[in-house]
Design an enzyme around this catalytic site. Structure first.
Site, mmCIF file in Angstrom:
data_model
loop_
_atom_site.group_PDB
_atom_site.id
_atom_site.type_symbol
_atom_site.label_atom_id
_atom_site.label_comp_id
_atom_site.label_asym_id
_atom_site.label_seq_id
_atom_site.Cartn_x
_atom_site.Cartn_y
_atom_site.Cartn_z
ATOM 1 C CG PHE A 275 6.815 85.562 -15.035
ATOM 2 C CD1 PHE A 275 6.012 84.928 -16.100
ATOM 3 C CD2 PHE A 275 8.016 85.495 -14.967
ATOM 4 C CE1 PHE A 275 6.628 83.934 -16.794
ATOM 5 C CE2 PHE A 275 8.540 84.577 -15.938
ATOM 6 C CZ PHE A 275 7.735 83.768 -16.852
ATOM 7 C CG ASP B 284 10.530 85.627 -8.337
ATOM 8 O OD1 ASP B 284 11.854 85.831 -8.622
ATOM 9 O OD2 ASP B 284 9.914 85.072 -9.154
ATOM 10 C CE LYS C 94 14.601 87.453 -16.096
ATOM 11 N NZ LYS C 94 13.519 86.909 -15.340
HETATM 12 C C1 LIG Z 1 12.494 85.810 -15.646
HETATM 13 C C2 LIG Z 1 11.777 85.423 -14.134
HETATM 14 C C3 LIG Z 1 11.545 84.082 -13.612
HETATM 15 C C4 LIG Z 1 12.157 82.974 -14.637
HETATM 16 O O1 LIG Z 1 13.369 82.832 -14.393
HETATM 17 P P1 LIG Z 1 14.022 81.644 -15.607
HETATM 18 O O2 LIG Z 1 15.400 81.861 -15.473
HETATM 19 O O3 LIG Z 1 13.532 82.271 -17.048
HETATM 20 O O4 LIG Z 1 13.445 80.533 -15.227
HETATM 21 C C5 LIG Z 1 10.709 84.154 -12.482
HETATM 22 N N1 LIG Z 1 10.711 85.204 -11.559
HETATM 23 C C6 LIG Z 1 11.011 86.585 -11.903
HETATM 24 C C7 LIG Z 1 10.607 87.564 -11.295
HETATM 25 C C8 LIG Z 1 11.551 86.699 -13.392
HETATM 26 O O5 LIG Z 1 11.781 87.766 -13.816
#
Ligand SMILES: *Cc1c(COP(=O)(O)O)cnc(C)c1O
Length: 387
Positions: free
Chosen positions: A135, A220, A249
Site C-alpha cells: 500500500f 516506504d 503518519k
Molecule cells: C498510510 C500509508 C501511506 C499513505 O499515507 P497518506 O498520509 O494517507 O497519504 C503510504 N504508505 C504506507 C506504507 C502507509 O501505511
C-alpha cells in the site's frame, strides 16, 4: 442536527466510520462527545505517536502557531532547517523534501527515481517494481504503485510503469528486474496489507540485485518509520540502507507532514523547479515533528518501544483465540482463530477500546508513549471479547 447527521449530509462518504464523535484526548485516552473514554491502541492510524496532546508537543506546536504559522517555500524558516537537520542526523540521509502526507512523500520518491534514471540513462528505464499486497497511498500515481487489485478499479487510466512482484519471492523479483527498471519500492512490514513482514533473505536480495544494476531501493516507511518498530527506521533492523526512504503518519505527532529522504547519491536529483508543495515543510508541522524527535532521542524510548512491543505481543499470545502475532515493536498484527477482526473492533469500541484491523488481522499501533498499565487495561477488554 446532531454531528453524525450533519457530517454525513455535508461530507463525501469515502470512509466507513464508526458511530463515535471524538471530542478530545489526553495521553493514551480519547473521549467522545458523551464523555465516554477509550484506550487507544491505534493512535489515529499510528499518527498520534506521542498520544493525545502530549505536553511538550502542545507547547512546541502552540509556540510556533503564535510566532509564524506559515510562509511560502520562496523563503527559509529556521524550524524547517532544524527539523531537516535532525532528521538527516538521526537517519543518516543527506537531504529531505517535505510534503504533507504519505502519498506525497511517495510521489516525490517515484519522481526522484525516474529522474535519477533519466538523467543517467535516458528514456525507457522508468519502471518501478512494487510488491503485491503493498500500500503506497491514494493519489492516482501511488494507487498505481499499490500492488492490490481492489485499488485498481474505476479511475482509469492509471499511471503506467509499475510492475508487481510477490513479496518474499526472490525468483519472481529476479525475473522482473530487467533494464527497464529504475527502482524497487518496498515496505519492510506491509501495514495496510495485513502486517506482513519481509524476510531478511528477501530484503538482502532486493539490495544486492538492485546494487548490481544501479537500480534504486525506495523504502516506504510511512507506517514503519519514526520509532514504530523499536528503531528509528524499520530499515535499521536490516544490513542495507535504502537510497530513498519516505516517512509520514507518526512523524509530526498528528499534524500533516510527509518526508522523502534521499542518500548522497540521490540528494541532488530533484533540482530547482522539478518538485514542490505549497504547504510542504509547514512550520507548525515541523515544530510538532521536532517534539516527536525530542521524545525519541531522550532517554531510552526506542528500547522501551521494543520492550513494550514484546510485552504486548506476549499478552496477545496468552489469549487462546489468537493464533499468531506478526510485526515488530509497537506495530503488531494478530491473527484470530475463529472470530472476525472487524466485529471484534466494533465490539471493542463499545467496551472502551479503539483498535484497527489490517486485512483479517487485528492491528496494534498504540502511541509510542503507552504505559504498561494501559496495555494491561486494553488487553483486559480485548480478552473479555475474545474469550
Ligand atoms: C498510510 C500509508 C501511506 C499513505 O499515507 P497518506 O498520509 O494517507 O497519504 C503510504 N504508505 C504506507 C506504507 C502507509 O501505511
Amino acid at each position: 442536527m446532531d454531528t453524525i447527521k450533519k457530517f454525513d449530509s455535508n461530507i463525501m462518504g469515502t470512509y466507513g466510520r464508526y458511530p463515535l464523535v471524538m471530542e478530545k484526548g489526553s495521553r493514551e485516552t480519547a473521549t467522545d462527545e458523551n464523555g465516554r473514554q477509550y484506550i487507544d491502541f491505534g493512535s489515529g492510524i499510528g499518527t498520534n505517536s506521542l498520544g493525545y496532546c502530549n505536553e511538550n508537543w502542545v507547547e512546541a506546536v502552540c509556540g510556533q502557531v503564535k510566532t509564524l504559522q506559515h510562509t511560502s517555500n520562496y523563503y527559509y524558516t529556521k524550524v524547517q532547517a532544524d527539523f531537516a537537520e535532525r532528521l538527516n542526523q538521526i537517519t543518516g540521509y543527506s537531504a529531505v523534501f517535505f510534503g504533507n502526507s504519505g502519498a506525497e512523500a511517495n510521489e516525490c520518491a517515484i519522481k526522484l527515481a525516474r529522474k535519477y534514471s533519466f538523467d543517467k540513462y535516458g528514456k525507457g528505464r522508468h519502471n518501478i517494481i512494487t510488491l503485491k499486497n503493498s500500500f503506497h497511498g491514494r493519489t492516482l500515481c501511488t494507487l498505481s504503485a499499490t500492488g492490490q487489485d481492489v485499488f485498481h478499479d474505476y479511475f482509469f487510466p492509471f499511471v503506467e510503469g509499475f510492475i508487481n512482484v510477490e513479496a518474499n519471492d526472490t525468483e519472481d523479483l529476479k525475473a522482473r528486474l530487467d533494464d527497464t527498471v529504475c527502482a524497487v519500492m518496498i515496505e519492510y512490514i506491509q501495514g495496510e496489507g495485513g502486517v506482513v513482514p519481509l524476510n531478511k533473505d528477501f530484503v538482502d536480495a532486493v539490495f544486492e540485485l538492485c546494487g548490481e544494476k544501479d537500480i534504486l531501493v525506495i523504502a516506504d516507511e510511512v507506517q514503519t518509520g519514526v520509532g514504530r518498530t523499536g528503531k528509528f527506521l524499520a530499515g535499521d533492523h536490516f544490513s542495507h540502507k535504502a537510497n530513498v526512504t519516505t516517512l509520514a503518519k507518526g512523524i509530526a505527532g498528528g499534524l500533516p507532514m510527509g518526508a522523502c529522504l534521499a542518500d548522497e547519491r540521490c540528494r541532488n536529483v530533484l533540482g530547482k523547479g522539478t518538485h514542490g508543495s505549497t504547504f510542504g515543510g509547514n512550520p507548525v508541522s515541523c515544530a510538532g515533528g521536532l517534539a516527536v524527535l525530542d521524545f525519541i532521542q531522550s532517554g531510552n524510548h526506542l528500547q522501551q518501544v521494543t520492550e513494550k512491543g514484546d510485552y504486548l505481543r506476549n499478552k496477545l499470545l496468552d489469549i487462546g483465540e489468537i493464533q499468531k502475532v506478526d510485526g515488530m515493536g509497537l506495530m503488531l498484527g494478530a491473527s484470530l482463530k475463529t472470530k472476525n477482526a472487524s466485529e471484534v473492533v466494533a465490539e471493542a469500541l463499545e467496551k472502551g477500546l479503539l483498535m484497527l484491523t489490517a486485512k483479517d488481522k487485528l492491528r496494534f499501533l498504540p502511541p509510542l508513549t503507552i504505559t504498561y498499565e494501559e496495555i494491561d487495561r486494553g488487553i483486559a477488554i480485548l480478552e473479555g471479547i475474545l474469550k
